[in-house]
Scaffold this motif. Structure first.
Motif, PDB file in Angstrom:
ATOM      1  N   PRO A  66       0.816  -1.215   0.000  1.00  0.00           N
ATOM      2  CA  PRO A  66       0.000   0.000   0.000  1.00  0.00           C
ATOM      3  C   PRO A  66       0.851   1.266   0.000  1.00  0.00           C
ATOM      4  N   VAL A  67       0.377   2.280  -0.700  1.00  0.00           N
ATOM      5  CA  VAL A  67       1.025   3.594  -0.683  1.00  0.00           C
ATOM      6  C   VAL A  67      -0.033   4.630  -0.303  1.00  0.00           C
ATOM      7  N   ILE A  68       0.427   5.859  -0.098  1.00  0.00           N
ATOM      8  CA  ILE A  68      -0.514   6.944   0.164  1.00  0.00           C
ATOM      9  C   ILE A  68      -0.638   7.761  -1.113  1.00  0.00           C
ATOM     10  N   GLU A  69      -1.860   7.793  -1.642  1.00  0.00           N
ATOM     11  CA  GLU A  69      -2.122   8.575  -2.862  1.00  0.00           C
ATOM     12  C   GLU A  69      -2.730   9.909  -2.448  1.00  0.00           C
ATOM     13  N   PHE A  70      -2.257  10.979  -3.075  1.00  0.00           N
ATOM     14  CA  PHE A  70      -2.845  12.292  -2.776  1.00  0.00           C
ATOM     15  C   PHE A  70      -3.138  13.005  -4.089  1.00  0.00           C
ATOM     16  N   ALA A  71      -4.089  13.952  -4.013  1.00  0.00           N
ATOM     17  CA  ALA A  71      -4.460  14.718  -5.202  1.00  0.00           C
ATOM     18  C   ALA A  71      -4.307  16.211  -4.912  1.00  0.00           C
ATOM     19  N   TYR A  72      -3.674  16.924  -5.820  1.00  0.00           N
ATOM     20  CA  TYR A  72      -3.450  18.377  -5.728  1.00  0.00           C
ATOM     21  C   TYR A  72      -2.597  18.750  -4.513  1.00  0.00           C
ATOM     22  N   GLN A  73      -3.230  18.748  -3.305  1.00  0.00           N
ATOM     23  CA  GLN A  73      -2.442  19.052  -2.115  1.00  0.00           C
ATOM     24  C   GLN A  73      -2.224  17.761  -1.333  1.00  0.00           C
ATOM     25  N   GLY A  74      -0.997  17.506  -0.944  1.00  0.00           N
ATOM     26  CA  GLY A  74      -0.703  16.285  -0.205  1.00  0.00           C
ATOM     27  C   GLY A  74      -0.777  16.501   1.295  1.00  0.00           C
ATOM     28  N   PRO A  75      -0.460  15.463   2.069  1.00  0.00           N
ATOM     29  CA  PRO A  75      -0.518  15.591   3.524  1.00  0.00           C
ATOM     30  C   PRO A  75       0.747  16.200   4.115  1.00  0.00           C
ATOM     31  N   GLN A  76       0.602  16.714   5.346  1.00  0.00           N
ATOM     32  CA  GLN A  76       1.764  17.092   6.143  1.00  0.00           C
ATOM     33  C   GLN A  76       1.844  16.089   7.281  1.00  0.00           C
ATOM     34  N   LEU A  77       3.000  15.428   7.388  1.00  0.00           N
ATOM     35  CA  LEU A  77       3.124  14.313   8.327  1.00  0.00           C
ATOM     36  C   LEU A  77       4.336  14.507   9.228  1.00  0.00           C
ATOM     37  N   LYS A  78       4.196  14.098  10.496  1.00  0.00           N
ATOM     38  CA  LYS A  78       5.340  14.123  11.406  1.00  0.00           C
ATOM     39  C   LYS A  78       5.650  12.676  11.784  1.00  0.00           C
ATOM     40  N   TYR A  79       6.940  12.353  11.728  1.00  0.00           N
ATOM     41  CA  TYR A  79       7.328  10.958  11.946  1.00  0.00           C
ATOM     42  C   TYR A  79       7.897  10.728  13.349  1.00  0.00           C
ATOM     43  N   PHE A  80       7.489   9.628  13.938  1.00  0.00           N
ATOM     44  CA  PHE A  80       8.026   9.223  15.243  1.00  0.00           C
ATOM     45  C   PHE A  80       8.504   7.771  15.149  1.00  0.00           C
ATOM     46  N   GLY A  81       9.760   7.523  15.454  1.00  0.00           N
ATOM     47  CA  GLY A  81      10.225   6.137  15.457  1.00  0.00           C
ATOM     48  C   GLY A  81      11.636   5.965  14.931  1.00  0.00           C
ATOM     49  N   ASP A  82      11.965   4.717  14.623  1.00  0.00           N
ATOM     50  CA  ASP A  82      13.292   4.390  14.093  1.00  0.00           C
ATOM     51  C   ASP A  82      13.424   4.883  12.654  1.00  0.00           C
ATOM     52  N   LYS A  83      14.647   4.945  12.186  1.00  0.00           N
ATOM     53  CA  LYS A  83      14.907   5.422  10.819  1.00  0.00           C
ATOM     54  C   LYS A  83      14.102   4.632   9.784  1.00  0.00           C
ATOM     55  N   ILE A  84      13.561   5.369   8.827  1.00  0.00           N
ATOM     56  CA  ILE A  84      12.731   4.720   7.801  1.00  0.00           C
ATOM     57  C   ILE A  84      12.917   5.448   6.473  1.00  0.00           C
ATOM     58  N   ASN A  85      12.839   4.700   5.370  1.00  0.00           N
ATOM     59  CA  ASN A  85      12.961   5.332   4.052  1.00  0.00           C
ATOM     60  C   ASN A  85      11.578   5.626   3.459  1.00  0.00           C
ATOM     61  N   ILE A  86      11.517   6.759   2.763  1.00  0.00           N
ATOM     62  CA  ILE A  86      10.287   7.066   2.025  1.00  0.00           C
ATOM     63  C   ILE A  86      10.656   7.558   0.624  1.00  0.00           C
ATOM     64  N   SER A  87       9.666   7.578  -0.259  1.00  0.00           N
ATOM     65  CA  SER A  87       9.883   8.152  -1.593  1.00  0.00           C
ATOM     66  C   SER A  87       8.593   8.800  -2.061  1.00  0.00           C
ATOM     67  N   ILE A  88       8.738   9.791  -2.921  1.00  0.00           N
ATOM     68  CA  ILE A  88       7.564  10.453  -3.494  1.00  0.00           C
ATOM     69  C   ILE A  88       7.701  10.461  -5.013  1.00  0.00           C
ATOM     70  N   THR A  89       6.618  10.053  -5.691  1.00  0.00           N
ATOM     71  CA  THR A  89       6.653  10.054  -7.149  1.00  0.00           C
ATOM     72  C   THR A  89       5.497  10.877  -7.697  1.00  0.00           C
ATOM     73  N   GLY A  90       5.658  11.298  -8.947  1.00  0.00           N
ATOM     74  CA  GLY A  90       4.700  12.178  -9.594  1.00  0.00           C
ATOM     75  C   GLY A  90       5.416  13.482  -9.898  1.00  0.00           C
ATOM     76  N   ASP A  91       4.638  14.535 -10.095  1.00  0.00           N
ATOM     77  CA  ASP A  91       5.214  15.859 -10.316  1.00  0.00           C
ATOM     78  C   ASP A  91       4.840  16.674  -9.081  1.00  0.00           C
ATOM     79  N   VAL A  92       5.649  16.551  -8.031  1.00  0.00           N
ATOM     80  CA  VAL A  92       5.217  16.980  -6.695  1.00  0.00           C
ATOM     81  C   VAL A  92       6.224  17.920  -6.057  1.00  0.00           C
ATOM     82  N   LYS A  93       5.687  18.955  -5.395  1.00  0.00           N
ATOM     83  CA  LYS A  93       6.528  19.882  -4.650  1.00  0.00           C
ATOM     84  C   LYS A  93       6.387  19.548  -3.168  1.00  0.00           C
ATOM     85  N   PHE A  94       7.521  19.286  -2.503  1.00  0.00           N
ATOM     86  CA  PHE A  94       7.436  18.977  -1.069  1.00  0.00           C
ATOM     87  C   PHE A  94       8.708  19.382  -0.350  1.00  0.00           C
ATOM     88  N   VAL A  95       8.599  19.532   0.953  1.00  0.00           N
ATOM     89  CA  VAL A  95       9.789  19.846   1.755  1.00  0.00           C
ATOM     90  C   VAL A  95       9.906  18.879   2.926  1.00  0.00           C
TER      91      VAL A  95
END
Lengths: 224, 314
Positions: B55-84
Motif C-alpha cells: 500500500p502507498v498513500i495517494e494524494f491529489a493536488y495538495q498532499g498531507p503534512q506528516l510528522k514521523y516518530f520512530g526508528d529510521k525509515i525510508n520514504i519516496s515520493i513520485t509524480g510531479d510533486v513539490k514537497f519539503v
C-alpha cells in the motif's frame, strides 16, 4: 447463445445476448457468467452480468481479446439445473416514515396504495443483476400497471435499506446513496455486509425474492 | 503499541491508502479502485525496497503534512510533486523519484502536485492497514478498504508494523510527460451518434472539467449529438469507458466508477494511456484519437515494457 462478442476497449469482451430484457435472456447471461466464473480462466479480472449483456474484463498483461474470445466461444456451459438459485424473503415496512414516494406512485400509477402494496408483496421477483452500488439487486418484473419513471430530481441521499421502484424493476439501496427510484418502503435486514470476506451480498443474479410486509413495531424490533 | 508511526498534521485534499485494487467483485457492484497512476505507484514502492503491491498513500493536488516518530525509515515520493522535508533546524526541498531517510521528529510537508493531479508517497515497510477482499484500496464512496474506507483525517496516525532493514538510497531519472491526444477505441454505441457528433468527438478539443474525481473525469466541449437514444439498458462498465449522457458531454470512467451504467458508450481509452489520462488537471485541453485494437495492444506492450525497464533501473 451469445449473439455477438465484440471488444470493449482493449481489455474487455462485450458479450451481447440480444435486445430483449426478459428473464429468458437474463438466465442465459447468468448461465454464462456462472460457467466462466467456475472455470477460473487465466487473466480474467471481472465479470459483469446485466439484463442482456455480459462484460468480461481482463488483464492485458496476461491475456488478450482474441484468446479469450475463443475460450468463451468454446466454453462448456454448466448444466442449467446445477445453477443454485436461492429463494429469499425480504421483510419490508411501508410505514409513512419509509414509504417516501407512495403519494407520487399513487398519482403516477393512478391506483391506490392498498393496490400498490398488493401488487408488490408476496410475489416472486427475479434478480437480474447486482451492482451500481455494492450489492444493490435489480429485481423484476413489476406488473405493467406498476411501472413509474424515476424521480425528475433524484434524491441526494436515499436512506439505507430503502426499496425503490422504477419501470419494471424494484431495487434495494444497500447503503445511503444518491438515487432517483420511487421509494416504497424500507427493509431492516442487511442486503450487503462489507465485513464478510465471502458472499458479502445477500442476493445474487438468478435468485428469487419475495417481499413480506411488516409493520413498524416488527421493523424496529427486527432481529436477524 | 506501535512505536513507529506518522501523525497527520494536515491530511490534504483527497489522501487515501491505495494498492493495485480488488478483482472479481464487479458483479456485486464493487469497483476495482486501486491507484490511479499505476506506473508512479510501482516506482514509488521500488524506490523504498517494498514489494510491488504494497500500500502507498495517494494524494491529489495538495498532499498531507506528516510528522514521523520512530526508528529510521525510508520514504519516496513520485509524480510531479513539490514537497519539503523539515529536519530539526533544516528545511530541505524535496526531490521526486529518490528515496531518503526520515528520523524521529522529522516532518514531511507535501505542498502540491505541479502540473498533474496525483502523487504517491511510499513508506519503506509494512503499514498497519485493513485489507478487504485482498486489497487495502480505499473507496470513499462505499467506505471500503483501509482507514474504514475514509480519506486520511487530521491527527490520525499511520502505524508501521515493520520497517524495511535496507536503508540505502535509490533514485531514478524520470520525468512525467503530459498527454494531449487521448487514444481511444470506438465504443459499442459509437453509431448512436450523428456523423457530425462523431466528427466532433475525434476532431474537436475538449476541456477537463473541475467535476472530476476518482470515479470519473468529465469533459466539456461542443455537444456530441445522439441520434438514437440517450439511454441504453444498464450494463457493465470498465475503467476508461467514455459515456455520453443526454447533455452531450463525455464522461470517462476512472478507478472508483459505478459498475453499471446506462449511457451510450462512444469510446474506450486504451490501457496504455490510462496513467497519463488521470493526471490531466481541470482546464487541460485534450483531443481524442482513434486507434484499432491491435495497435492498442501493441501500445500497451510498449507501455508495459517501458514501465518494467524503469523499475529495473532502480
Amino acid at each position: 447463445m451469445i449473439k455477438n462478442i465484440s471488444n470493449l476497449g482493449d481489455a474487455a469482451l462485450y458479450c451481447d445476448f440480444g435486445k430483449d430484457v426478459n428473464k429468458d435472456t437474463n438466465t442465459k447471461v447468468i448461465r454464462y457468467f456462472k460457467s466462466i466464473q467456475k472455470k477460473n480462466i487465466l487473466g480474467i479480472n471481472n465479470l459483469t452480468p446485466s439484463y442482456n449483456k455480459l462484460i468480461v474484463s481482463f488483464d492485458l498483461k496476461i491475456t488478450n481479446f482474441k484468446t479469450l474470445k475463443k475460450e468463451i466461444e468454446n466454453l462448456d456451459l454448466i448444466n442449467s439445473e446445477t445453477i443454485s438459485n436461492k429463494r429469499i424473503e425480504i421483510p419490508v415496512c411501508c410505514d409513512e416514515q419509509f414509504s417516501l414516494d407512495i403519494k407520487r406512485l399513487e398519482e403516477k400509477l393512478k391506483i391506490g396504495r392498498e393496490k400498490i402494496y398488493e401488487n408488490f408483496f408476496n410475489r416472486d421477483f427475479f434478480c437480474y443483476m447486482t451492482g451500481f452500488i455494492a450489492g444493490m439487486p435489480f429485481l423484476g418484473d413489476l406488473d405493467k400497471n406498476m411501472r413509474a419513471k424515476r424521480l425528475e430530481t433524484p434524491r441526494v441521499k436515499v436512506p439505507k435499506g430503502s426499496v425503490g421502484l422504477t419501470e419494471q424493476f424494484a431495487n434495494i439501496y444497500t447503503f445511503e446513496s444518491p438515487g432517483g427510484w420511487n421509494i416504497i418502503g424500507n427493509t431492516p435486514i442487511d442486503i450487503f455486509d462489507s465485513s464478510k470476506e465471502f458472499n458479502p451480498n445477500l442476493i445474487n443474479p438468478g435468485d428469487l425474492i419475495i417481499f413480506k410486509s411488516i409493520n413498524k413495531d416488527q421493523f424496529l424490533n427486527y432481529n436477524e | 503499541m506501535n512505536k513507529n508511526y506518522f501523525e497527520v498534521i494536515r491530511p490534504g485534499i483527497n489522501t487515501t491508502f491505495q494498492d493495485q485494487g480488488r478483482k472479481s467483485l464487479y458483479h456485486i457492484g464493487i469497483p476495482f479502485s486501486g491507484v490511479m497512476d499505476n506506473r508512479n505507484f510501482l516506482i514509488a514502492n521500488k524506490l523504498v525496497g517494498n514489494e510491488f503491491n504494497f500500500p502507498v498513500i495517494e494524494f491529489a493536488y495538495q498532499g498531507p503534512q506528516l510528522k514521523y516518530f520512530g526508528d529510521k525509515i525510508n520514504i519516496s515520493i513520485t509524480g510531479d510533486v513539490k514537497f519539503v522535508l523539515k529536519k530539526s533546524k533544516d528545511v530541505i526541498d524535496g526531490t521526486c523519484y529518490k528515496s531518503f531517510t526520515l528520523e524521529n521528529g522529522d516532518e514531511l510537508d507535501i505542498i502540491s502536485t505541479n502540473k498533474s493531479v496525483y502523487g504517491y508517497l511510499a513508506i519503506g515497510g509494512e503499514l498497519d492497514v485493513k485489507y478487504q477482499w485482498s486489497s487495502c484500496s480505499t473507496n470513499t464512496k462505499a467506505n471500503i478498504g483501509a482507514n474504514d474506507g475514509k480519506k486520511l483525517a487530521i491527527n490520525q496516525k499511520i502505524n508501521i508494523l515493520k520497517i524495511n532493514e535496507n536503508l540505502s538510497h535509490k533514485n531514478l531519472n524520470y520525468v512525467n510527460t503530459k498527454i494531449e491526444n487521448i487514444r481511444v477505441i470506438k465504443g459499442t454505441n459509437f453509431d448512436y451518434f450523428s456523423e457530425n457528433g462523431k466528427d466532433i468527438f475525434f476532431k474537436k478539443e475538449f476541456i477537463v472539467s473541475k467535476l472530476s474525481d476518482r470515479m470519473g473525469m468529465r469533459l466539456e466541449g461542443p455537444e456530441i449529438e445522439n441520434i438514437v437514444d440517450t439511454n441504453i439498458k444498464s450494463e457493465g462498465l470498465i475503467k476508461g469507458v467514455i459515456q455520453v449522457p443526454a447533455d452531450g458531454n463525455p464522461i470517462i470512467m476512472l478507478s472508483d466508477h459505478g459498475t453499471i451504467g446506462g449511457y451510450p458508450k462512444i469510446g474506450v481509452v486504451i490501457s496504455a494511456d490510462y496513467d497519463k489520462l488521470v493526471q490531466l488537471t481541470p482546464g487541460s485541453k485534450v483531443k481524442f484519437k482513434e486507434v484499432d485494437l491491435s495497435s492498442a495492444e501493441n501500445l500497451f506492450r510498449l507501455y508495459d515494457l517501458e514501465t518494467q525497464n524503469l523499475i529495473s533501473q532502480i
